[in-house]
Design an enzyme around this catalytic site. Structure first.
Site, PDB file in Angstrom:
ATOM      1  N   CYS A 113     -29.502  18.568   4.245  1.00  0.00           N
ATOM      2  CA  CYS A 113     -29.720  17.887   5.522  1.00  0.00           C
ATOM      3  C   CYS A 113     -28.407  17.435   6.154  1.00  0.00           C
ATOM      4  O   CYS A 113     -28.119  17.730   7.308  1.00  0.00           O
ATOM      5  CB  CYS A 113     -30.647  16.684   5.336  1.00  0.00           C
ATOM      6  SG  CYS A 113     -30.847  15.701   6.834  1.00  0.00           S
TER       7      CYS A 113
ATOM      8  N   GLY B 171     -34.612  37.640  10.981  1.00  0.00           N
ATOM      9  CA  GLY B 171     -35.521  36.547  10.682  1.00  0.00           C
ATOM     10  C   GLY B 171     -36.091  35.989  11.963  1.00  0.00           C
ATOM     11  O   GLY B 171     -35.399  35.938  12.984  1.00  0.00           O
ATOM     12  N   GLY B 172     -37.355  35.562  11.908  1.00  0.00           N
ATOM     13  CA  GLY B 172     -38.002  35.067  13.116  1.00  0.00           C
ATOM     14  C   GLY B 172     -38.706  33.746  12.916  1.00  0.00           C
ATOM     15  O   GLY B 172     -39.682  33.451  13.600  1.00  0.00           O
TER      16      GLY B 172
ATOM     17  N   HIS C 201     -47.725   4.979  31.268  1.00  0.00           N
ATOM     18  CA  HIS C 201     -47.423   5.982  32.288  1.00  0.00           C
ATOM     19  C   HIS C 201     -46.054   5.670  32.885  1.00  0.00           C
ATOM     20  O   HIS C 201     -45.749   4.513  33.127  1.00  0.00           O
ATOM     21  CB  HIS C 201     -48.482   5.960  33.398  1.00  0.00           C
ATOM     22  CG  HIS C 201     -48.153   6.857  34.540  1.00  0.00           C
ATOM     23  ND1 HIS C 201     -48.348   8.221  34.501  1.00  0.00           N
ATOM     24  CD2 HIS C 201     -47.604   6.591  35.756  1.00  0.00           C
ATOM     25  CE1 HIS C 201     -47.956   8.759  35.641  1.00  0.00           C
ATOM     26  NE2 HIS C 201     -47.500   7.785  36.425  1.00  0.00           N
TER      27      HIS C 201
END
Length: 456
Positions: free
Chosen positions: A42, A176-177, A438
């Site tokens: 990490c 790679g995907g 909101h």
């Protein structure tokens, strides 16, 4: 020389150091053994450096879109040396923080070197022999290198070595995907490189529902990334300063300058002498653990990427919490109690929790599904970021939320509103009847839940 400890932690990734902190605080003498870099994947080659690069790529892309917001930033150029320097500064500061924490931890001894078991309670590290009643493995993982014809004849990059680039590739070809591949694809395209993604399967991000995969492809192609799927017979041949990659028999070769191999990860369990400790691994090399992360040797635990229970920083840290809760707090926490959750950090990001719709359908339950495009999320419209959509699947009989996906601006944060309700085992109505602020992206989650319909 034999050195005795109450506990030995092998690996200083996301689980090892905090566990050492808990054990030493409880009065135990702990050795932390690390053969490479404190902080693990990490900190050094994963989340911290890559998300730092993602942020630089996002800023460059936003500047290019200045006209959409009413300003002009001129021609946007990227200085890869400065991008790398920023990444290195942030990453190194993070690593130093963990190193300083361990160095100042009373009762903790950091030992550098590669550990191997000599017997169930004994590890050898260089000239030192270490013994302890309890041993905790936080071994991490590394990139899988597939058996591709011609690959050994060319220079190629992994998720770790690509972080050392300080110049811009002319044409980055990525084999790679899935998540790592797609994050690097988008960031390097935004830095200014030509990028081609080559995936052997029929679609990108294959663990996701097909509509999510399709939307991800649309987003990446919108950035100018070339996508090749169905590449079931990849071959590589050296060509001048670069290479030719042929995706399938009879397919046209793709000429590239840099090759990134990102097809998966494997655990670092193959050179530890686990057989001398009675610790079993499965056919893929992952250490076999029970629901509380104890291995087949009752005094040894395995945490993080090496146990096959998750391949993320958050799963590794949660492993530490489970082990510490059981050992030190009398709290019987279990791996099976947690809900699968993760994010894909393309832009916009994908936040995921629980089952996919396909998994819910396969379970045989009666289900409800809700969906809302980001074009109908006011906050996304205001920000000029309307790609993607959100969806949720609910058990029609119990009102339990089974899973959700939010592909869109803020999706990695918004998913937690759903995850927390799932964790509380509350019905979906708890969330659908909650008033949200909101204007936010999260405020449309209750609306989506109110508009669900049966899944056929």
């Amino acid at each position: 020389m034999t050195r005795r400890f109450d506990a030995i932690v092998v690996g200083a990734g996301q689980a090892g150091p905090p566990l050492a902190g808990r054990l030493t605080a409880a009065g135990q003498r702990v050795a932390v053994v690390e053969r490479k870099l404190i902080g693990g994947t990490c900190v050094n080659t994963g989340c911290i450096p890559t998300k730092t690069l993602v942020a630089s790529a996002h800023a460059a892309q936003l500047a290019r879109r200045g006209g959409d917001y009413g300003f002009g930033a001129g021609t946007v150029t990227v200085d890869m040396a400065k991008v790398k320097a920023r990444k290195d500064h942030i990453m190194l500061a993070d690593r130093q923080g963990v190193e300083d924490w361990l160095a100042g931890m009373d009762g903790c001894t950091v030992i550098r070197g590669h550990a191997r078991f000599e017997d169930p309670h004994t590890l050898r590290v260089g000239d030192d022999t270490l013994q302890a009643d309890r041993i905790f493995l936080n071994l991490g993982g590394r990139a899988v290198i597939p058996d591709i014809p011609g690959l050994s004849d060319v220079e190629y990059l992994t998720n770790a070595s690509i972080l050392e680039l300080d110049t811009l590739p002319e044409h980055l070809v990525i084999v790679g995907g899935s998540y790592i591949a797609l994050e690097f694809a988008q960031m390097y395209r935004r830095f200014g490189a030509r990028v081609t993604v080559v995936e052997k399967g029929p679609r990108l991000a294959s663990r996701e529902d097909e509509d999510i995969s399709a939307a991800i492809r649309t987003i990446l192609e919108g950035d100018g990334i070339d996508i090749v799927v169905g590449a079931d017979d990849i071959r590589v041949a050296k060509r001048g300063n670069g290479f030719d990659l042929t995706p399938r028999d009879g397919g046209a070769p793709i000429a590239g300058s840099h090759l990134l191999v990102a097809v998966g990860r494997r655990p670092n369990t193959d050179d530890l002498g686990l057989e001398h400790a009675g610790v079993h691994t499965d056919e893929r090399g992952y250490i076999t653990v029970d629901d509380q992360l104890r291995t087949t040797a009752e005094h040894i635990w395995a945490m993080g990427d090496c146990n096959g229970k998750g391949a993320f920083t958050h799963t590794s840290y949660n492993d530490f919490e489970i082990v510490a809760a059981n050992l030190l707090d009398g709290d019987p926490r279990r791996v099976s109690d947690r809900i699968t959750t993760y994010a894909l950090y393309i832009d916009p990001p994908l936040g995921r929790a629980g089952m996919t719709v396909e998994q819910a359908r396969a379970s045989g339950r009666r289900t409800l599904i809700g969906q809302r495009p980001m074009t109908r999320v006011g906050r996304a419209v205001e920000k000029g970021e309307t790609q993607g959509f959100m969806k949720v699947v609910v058990d029609a009989d119990t009102d339990e939320i089974l899973g959700a996906a939010i592909l869109g601006v803020g999706g990695d944060e918004c998913i937690h509103a759903i995850l927390d309700v799932m964790s509380a085992k509350a019905p979906y109505t708890t969330l659908s009847r909650t008033m949200h602020i909101h204007p936010t992206v999260s405020e449309l989650i209750p609306t989506m839940l109110q508009e669900m319909s049966p899944l056929h």
